[in-house]
Scaffold this active site. Structure first.
Site, PDB file in Angstrom:
ATOM      1  N   LYS A 176       0.912  -1.150   0.060  1.00  0.00           N
ATOM      2  CA  LYS A 176      -0.015   0.025   0.073  1.00  0.00           C
ATOM      3  C   LYS A 176       0.859   1.180   0.038  1.00  0.00           C
ATOM      4  CE  LYS A 176      -1.899   2.936   2.592  1.00  0.00           C
ATOM      5  NZ  LYS A 176      -1.885   4.215   1.426  1.00  0.00           N
ATOM      6  N   GLU A 251       9.337   0.885  10.954  1.00  0.00           N
ATOM      7  CA  GLU A 251      10.325   1.954  10.695  1.00  0.00           C
ATOM      8  C   GLU A 251       9.519   3.528  10.907  1.00  0.00           C
ATOM      9  OE1 GLU A 251      13.340   1.351  10.551  1.00  0.00           O
ATOM     10  OE2 GLU A 251      13.171  -1.060   9.982  1.00  0.00           O
ATOM     11  N   CYS A 285      13.514  10.498   7.430  1.00  0.00           N
ATOM     12  CA  CYS A 285      13.462  10.174   8.556  1.00  0.00           C
ATOM     13  C   CYS A 285      14.794  10.191   9.561  1.00  0.00           C
ATOM     14  CB  CYS A 285      12.928   8.704   8.679  1.00  0.00           C
ATOM     15  SG  CYS A 285      13.664   7.820   7.591  1.00  0.00           S
ATOM     16  N   GLU A 382      10.157  15.773  15.814  1.00  0.00           N
ATOM     17  CA  GLU A 382      10.385  15.553  14.289  1.00  0.00           C
ATOM     18  C   GLU A 382       9.539  16.781  13.596  1.00  0.00           C
ATOM     19  OE1 GLU A 382       8.727  12.167  12.177  1.00  0.00           O
ATOM     20  OE2 GLU A 382      11.033  11.968  11.254  1.00  0.00           O
TER      21      GLU A 382
HETATM   22  P1  NAP Z   1       2.043   8.258   7.751  1.00  0.00           P
HETATM   23  O1  NAP Z   1       0.918   9.175   7.690  1.00  0.00           O
HETATM   24  O2  NAP Z   1       2.192   7.362   9.023  1.00  0.00           O
HETATM   25  O3  NAP Z   1       1.536   7.284   6.487  1.00  0.00           O
HETATM   26  C1  NAP Z   1       2.600   6.389   5.974  1.00  0.00           C
HETATM   27  C2  NAP Z   1       1.740   5.101   5.470  1.00  0.00           C
HETATM   28  O4  NAP Z   1       0.683   4.659   6.338  1.00  0.00           O
HETATM   29  C3  NAP Z   1       1.023   5.820   4.227  1.00  0.00           C
HETATM   30  O5  NAP Z   1       0.728   4.870   3.275  1.00  0.00           O
HETATM   31  C4  NAP Z   1      -0.372   6.208   4.843  1.00  0.00           C
HETATM   32  O6  NAP Z   1      -1.646   6.218   3.812  1.00  0.00           O
HETATM   33  C5  NAP Z   1      -0.520   4.887   5.748  1.00  0.00           C
HETATM   34  N1  NAP Z   1      -1.481   4.999   6.738  1.00  0.00           N
HETATM   35  C6  NAP Z   1      -2.275   6.035   7.001  1.00  0.00           C
HETATM   36  N2  NAP Z   1      -3.098   5.775   8.065  1.00  0.00           N
HETATM   37  C7  NAP Z   1      -3.089   4.272   8.283  1.00  0.00           C
HETATM   38  C8  NAP Z   1      -3.907   3.428   9.124  1.00  0.00           C
HETATM   39  N3  NAP Z   1      -4.722   3.947  10.126  1.00  0.00           N
HETATM   40  N4  NAP Z   1      -3.707   2.259   9.019  1.00  0.00           N
HETATM   41  C9  NAP Z   1      -2.626   1.881   8.154  1.00  0.00           C
HETATM   42  N5  NAP Z   1      -2.008   2.867   7.353  1.00  0.00           N
HETATM   43  C10 NAP Z   1      -2.199   3.790   7.479  1.00  0.00           C
HETATM   44  O7  NAP Z   1       3.619   8.755   7.644  1.00  0.00           O
HETATM   45  P2  NAP Z   1       3.904  10.028   6.279  1.00  0.00           P
HETATM   46  O8  NAP Z   1       3.516  11.413   6.721  1.00  0.00           O
HETATM   47  O9  NAP Z   1       3.642   9.131   4.903  1.00  0.00           O
HETATM   48  O10 NAP Z   1       5.460   9.822   6.275  1.00  0.00           O
HETATM   49  C11 NAP Z   1       6.288  10.419   7.181  1.00  0.00           C
HETATM   50  C12 NAP Z   1       6.858   9.641   8.316  1.00  0.00           C
HETATM   51  O11 NAP Z   1       7.516   8.497   8.032  1.00  0.00           O
HETATM   52  C13 NAP Z   1       7.585  10.495   9.281  1.00  0.00           C
HETATM   53  O12 NAP Z   1       7.541  10.467  10.543  1.00  0.00           O
HETATM   54  C14 NAP Z   1       9.084   9.742   9.026  1.00  0.00           C
HETATM   55  O13 NAP Z   1      10.088   9.791   9.723  1.00  0.00           O
HETATM   56  C15 NAP Z   1       8.636   8.479   8.781  1.00  0.00           C
HETATM   57  N6  NAP Z   1       9.566   7.609   7.747  1.00  0.00           N
HETATM   58  C16 NAP Z   1      10.498   6.784   8.435  1.00  0.00           C
HETATM   59  C17 NAP Z   1      11.322   5.977   7.811  1.00  0.00           C
HETATM   60  C18 NAP Z   1      12.368   5.253   8.548  1.00  0.00           C
HETATM   61  O14 NAP Z   1      12.508   4.146   7.892  1.00  0.00           O
HETATM   62  N7  NAP Z   1      12.262   5.169   9.829  1.00  0.00           N
HETATM   63  C19 NAP Z   1      11.410   6.429   6.664  1.00  0.00           C
HETATM   64  C20 NAP Z   1      10.651   6.917   5.852  1.00  0.00           C
HETATM   65  C21 NAP Z   1       9.845   7.938   6.530  1.00  0.00           C
HETATM   66  P3  NAP Z   1      -2.126   7.433   3.350  1.00  0.00           P
HETATM   67  O15 NAP Z   1      -0.904   8.199   2.877  1.00  0.00           O
HETATM   68  O16 NAP Z   1      -3.215   7.192   2.527  1.00  0.00           O
HETATM   69  O17 NAP Z   1      -2.496   8.392   4.563  1.00  0.00           O
END
Ligand code: NAP
Length: 478
Positions: A176, A251, A285, A382
């Site tokens: 997804k 992650e 991240c 963050e």
């Molecule tokens: P996010 O809002 O958590 O979304 C990540 C994924 O989760 C998206 O595909 C999102 O879909 C999905 N999602 C949202 N609500 C969900 C739910 N209730 N159940 C299951 N999946 C759901 O994060 P983001 O804003 O895309 O990314 C930024 C974050 O990712 C930052 O905090 C960053 O640090 C972290 N990150 C971490 C790493 C690592 O390796 N540690 C790498 C990259 C990013 P939708 O887009 O449809 O909402």
């Protein structure tokens, strides 16, 4: 080149519309214009895709000879390499990634498939001496259907570094992508199928996480959820997975330190450090967003850091020379501007940046904050945008206490020419990844992941592949 953009779900080896016919418009963050609409999966599509993935797993993928699986995954890597330019252009369009970075990341995705193609058969069991005369051995077995949920900041490489080890270990995958960045994940599904991956083995379901996330995570046939994204959603996934004790790997977010001692080549550190936090417009991240500089070199370090920041080329992601593109969305820029307003209100000094450099597109200048208080939001949370806070330190032990006071522990850099200090501090910093005299965080062959609230489990390396298996012990009586 003419670019044909995917606009449908990829299920059972072919593109198809969602059952509801609903679509999500995608906005190019550099122009603020809608450029395509992509089908949005609903719960019924999730259920259909999981059933078909389960059938593909039982129907042959789990039992395929390792050599055959290796051959298919190498072919996937080759077809990805033949399509690197299309993948890079799609990445640029949907998230505003500078084209040079997008090409590198497309290549990284292909490299990940090559690595895991070669690793098939390397994840194996052992024989263990137990009771006299009996024979005991372990097996690493595939799990079944894995849900991979990925974010928008590195859409293609993260999709590859979840899909490739899971497939190599004999699982089927439901991928997804984030709603803002479905194009390159869909292309991955299409190209992998073209390369010979059987129908149903890799399904791509763009759609709102808020709408389909629970159905995906809670489905009884999903054996593992591999998630990259925010700590908030990661926590929710862990809670939901606890109901039937699904395996999870997470992650999550970070607030990574960049530690510079006076004995280091601090000039080199100052010149290279801006891209360790501002690359991908700070939406990383691993961004080294808190810089700790030993006081005796603090002033000249800041001067060089600011000068290097002001030289960064911000602009059109389609141009080769661009280093920083726009932020991914207006909403993400609003979040970051909220942090900057907070910093202004608390009297932080802006070494540079703080504004919008271009009138069109979701741009934000790379911003250097000085004298940020350790209780301030910009220091603790963050930001996920092009903002760094730099502070001076006097005492190594006190500095490490402050580094480790963060609830996160993902990545970090350490600059020193004193070997004993490098080893001492590298051991003491609580993070899953650390680089000395460098900012590199990701190596395909090495484990990547976080301590504390930065996550659980590891991507990349052999550790990731083991994480997509169950360990079975078999005892044979003599
Ligand atoms: P996010 O809002 O958590 O979304 C990540 C994924 O989760 C998206 O595909 C999102 O879909 C999905 N999602 C949202 N609500 C969900 C739910 N209730 N159940 C299951 N999946 C759901 O994060 P983001 O804003 O895309 O990314 C930024 C974050 O990712 C930052 O905090 C960053 O640090 C972290 N990150 C971490 C790493 C690592 O390796 N540690 C790498 C990259 C990013 P939708 O887009 O449809 O909402």
């Amino acid at each position: 080149m003419s670019l044909s953009l995917p606009t449908q779900l990829f299920v059972d080896g072919k593109y198809c519309d969602s059952a509801s016919g609903k679509r999500t418009p995608l906005v190019n963050p550099a122009t603020e214009e809608v450029f395509v609409e992509v089908a949005a999966a609903e719960v019924v599509d999730v259920e259909r895709a999981i059933d078909s993935a389960q059938a593909a797993w039982e129907g042959g993928w789990r039992d395929l000879a390792p050599g055959k699986r290796t051959e298919i995954l190498f072919r996937v890597a080759r077809v990805l390499r033949e399509n690197l330019e299309a993948i890079a252009q799609m990445e640029r369009l949907h998230i505003g990634k500078p084209i040079a970075d997008a090409r590198d990341e497309a290549g990284l995705g292909a490299r990940v498939f090559e690595y895991y193609a070669g690793a098939v058969g390397r994840v194996c069991g052992e024989t263990i001496p137990v009771a006299r005369g009996g024979f005991d051995f372990t097996l690493r077995q595939s799990m079944g259907v894995v849900a991979a949920i990925v974010p928008w900041n590195f859409p293609f490489p993260i999709a590859c570094w979840k899909a490739a080890p899971a497939l190599a270990a004999g699982n089927c995958v439901i991928l997804k992508p984030a709603s803002l960045s479905p194009l390159t994940a869909l292309k991955l599904g299409e190209l992998a199928h073209q390369a010979g991956l059987p129908p149903g083995v890799l399904q791509i379901l763009p759609g709102s996480g808020a709408k389909i996330g629970d159905a995906l995570v809670a489905h009884p046939l999903i054996r593992k959820v591999s998630f990259t994204g925010s700590t908030e959603i990661g926590r929710r996934i862990m809670e939901m997975s606890s109901r039937d004790l699904k395996r999870v790997s997470l992650e999550l977010g970070g607030k990574s330190p960049n530690i510079v001692f006076a004995d280091a080549d601090w000039q080199r550190a100052a010149e290279s450090s801006p891209m360790s936090v501002f690359a991908n417009t700070g939406q990383d991240c691993c961004a080294r967003s808190r810089v700790f500089v030993e006081r005796s070199v603090f002033e000249p370090f800041v001067e060089k850091f600011v000068a290097a920041t002001e030289k960064l080329v911000v602009g059109d992601p389609a141009k080769e020379e661009t280093q920083l593109g726009p932020m991914v969305s207006a909403a993400q820029r609003d979040v970051v501007e909220g942090f900057l307003a907070d910093a202004r209100g608390r009297g932080s000094r802006f070494g540079t940046g703080g504004g919008r450099p271009l009138s069109r597109g979701y741009y934000l200048s790379p911003t250097v904050l000085l004298n940020v208080g350790i209780g301030d939001r910009c220091w603790k949370e963050e930001i996920f945008g092009p903002v760094v806070a730099i502070t001076a330190f006097d005492d190594e032990a006190a500095m490490i206490r402050e580094v480790n006071a963060s609830p996160y522990g993902l990545s970090g850099s350490l600059w020193t020419n004193d070997l004993s200090r490098a080893l001492r501090v590298a051991r003491a910093v609580q993070s899953g990844v650390l680089s000395v005299n460098s900012h590199s965080s990701v190596h395909v062959e090495a484990p990547f992941g976080g301590f504390k609230q930065s996550g659980l489990g590891r991507d990349l390396g052999m550790a990731a592949m083991e994480g997509y298996t169950e360990l079975k012990n078999v005892y044979v009586a003599a």
